[in-house]
Design an enzyme around this catalytic site. Structure first.
Site, PDB file in Angstrom:
ATOM      1  N   GLN A 140      24.099  12.241  37.411  1.00  8.60           N
ATOM      2  CA  GLN A 140      24.850  12.551  36.254  1.00  8.60           C
ATOM      3  C   GLN A 140      26.407  11.975  36.263  1.00  8.60           C
ATOM      4  OE1 GLN A 140      23.410  13.249  33.095  1.00  8.60           O
ATOM      5  NE2 GLN A 140      25.347  12.472  32.318  1.00  8.60           N
ATOM      6  N   LYS A 155      17.658  15.994  29.607  1.00  2.00           N
ATOM      7  CA  LYS A 155      16.936  15.301  30.378  1.00  2.00           C
ATOM      8  C   LYS A 155      15.737  16.218  30.829  1.00  2.00           C
ATOM      9  CE  LYS A 155      20.695  12.209  30.965  1.00  2.00           C
ATOM     10  NZ  LYS A 155      21.555  11.679  31.676  1.00  2.00           N
ATOM     11  N   ASP A 161      17.905   5.202  36.481  1.00  2.00           N
ATOM     12  CA  ASP A 161      19.119   4.735  35.558  1.00  2.00           C
ATOM     13  C   ASP A 161      19.386   3.436  35.574  1.00  2.00           C
ATOM     14  OD1 ASP A 161      20.300   6.921  33.985  1.00  2.00           O
ATOM     15  OD2 ASP A 161      21.472   7.671  35.542  1.00  2.00           O
TER      16      ASP A 161
END
Ligand code: NDP
Length: 291
Positions: A97, A53, A120
């Site tokens: 994460q 990322k 997200d």
């Protein structure tokens, strides 16, 4: 039947090219997009995902801020960080994460992220908006799956889509997306899970089969019909190899289209994260009349 590979890497590259001028426009207006990535612990797979990322950010000119905490970090500390990132004008997207260590209640952290920075798309506010057909940020992996279908010209409308897996990050939001009365959707959707009786009875009826169950080779050739479109979301490490949830060797010969692992959905997840981050930055600066 000869099958066509759905090349997620190539589609992701196309998406980066589309994002590039938008990032450039932001930067030249003094509004560089920023993504904060929060990593807790030393899970090797998570470290690889975070690195990917960050690399994507570098490629596009998005600033990335990494916050790496030890495995034993208390929830209060993470919540404090999220609060400060919510208030930080240089950060437009926040990504935590997953998975978090077992002592951390995921919801306490994820629900703390401001919905307008939730790139997200896991905040209940964003999932709720998705459900009612007014999305702000779509969850990256399901959005990547939909984008692959759209960009390969695979019609979803009226098709029977069978999804194996009902997680909150893949199966359920994807079902919600594809059932919408909208372009790239209008499908009839079946969602299967571990309590589904006779999985193959369902998978055999799929025009489009999406497998996201985290079990290598869970779907085999005898479980699909001729001409099926197969999207394999799974990423499993078997020895030195990365494999999907679909047994490629036996399924591909019956498929019309199929994604490889790696190189299918994986690169799309990162590309859609970048798309959400750019969108978040554009909204942030627009709201302040900066450009
Ligand atoms: P979860 O473990 O959270 O969920 C798995 C789901 O699959 C559950 O709903 C489970 O059912 C169901 N399931 C498991 N085994 C079977 C089976 N044999 N038959 C039917 N259903 C089954 O996984 P995730 O959704 O987080 O991830 C799924 C896979 O996708 C993993 O391999 C993961 O690594 C990969 N992944 C890939 C991404 C990418 O970018 N390509 C991003 C995210 C995930 P139940 O609910 O009953 O337990």
């Amino acid at each position: 039947m000869s099958f066509q590979i759905i090349d997620g890497k190539a589609v992701a590259a196309e998406i980066y090219e589309e994002l590039r001028p938008r990032v450039l426009r932001l930067i030249t207006s003094g509004c560089q997009p920023g993504l904060a990535v929060v990593l807790v612990g030393n899970n090797p797979a998570s470290q690889v995902y975070v690195r990917n990322k960050e690399k994507a950010c570098e490629k596009l000119g998005i600033r990335s801020f990494r916050y790496h905490f030890p495995e034993t970090t208390e929830v209060a500390k993470l919540v404090e960080l999220i609060d400060s990132l919510n208030a930080n004008p240089e950060v437009h997207g926040i990504l935590v994460q997953l998975p978090l260590p077992p002592h951390v209640e995921e919801r306490e952290v994820l629900y703390r992220i401001a919905p307008e920075k939730d790139v997200d798309g896991f905040h209940p506010c964003n999932l709720g908006r998705l459900m009612i057909g007014d999305p702000l940020f779509l969850p990256c992996t399901p959005w990547g799956v939909q984008e692959l279908l759209v960009r390969y010209g695979i019609e979803v409308e009226g098709k029977h889509v069978v999804i194996v897996g009902r997680s909150n990050i893949v199966g359920k939001p994807l079902a919600m997306m594809l059932v919408q009365k909208a372009k790239g959707a209008n499908a009839t959707v079946t969602v299967c899970h571990t309590r589904t009786i006779d999985l193959s009875e369902h998978t055999k009826r799929a025009d489009i089969l999406v497998v996201a169950c985290g079990s290598p080779g869970a779907v085999t050739g005898d479980m699909v019909k001729e001409g099926v479109v197969v999207i394999d979301v799974g990423i499993n490490r078997v020895g030195e190899k990365l494999v999907g949830d679909v047994d490629f060797e036996s399924v591909a010969p019956k498929a019309s289209y199929i994604t490889p692992v790696p190189g299918g959905v994986g690169p799309m997840t990162v590309a859609m994260l970048m798309a959400n981050t750019v969108k978040a930055a554009e909204r942030f600066f627009e709201a302040r009349g900066r450009w």
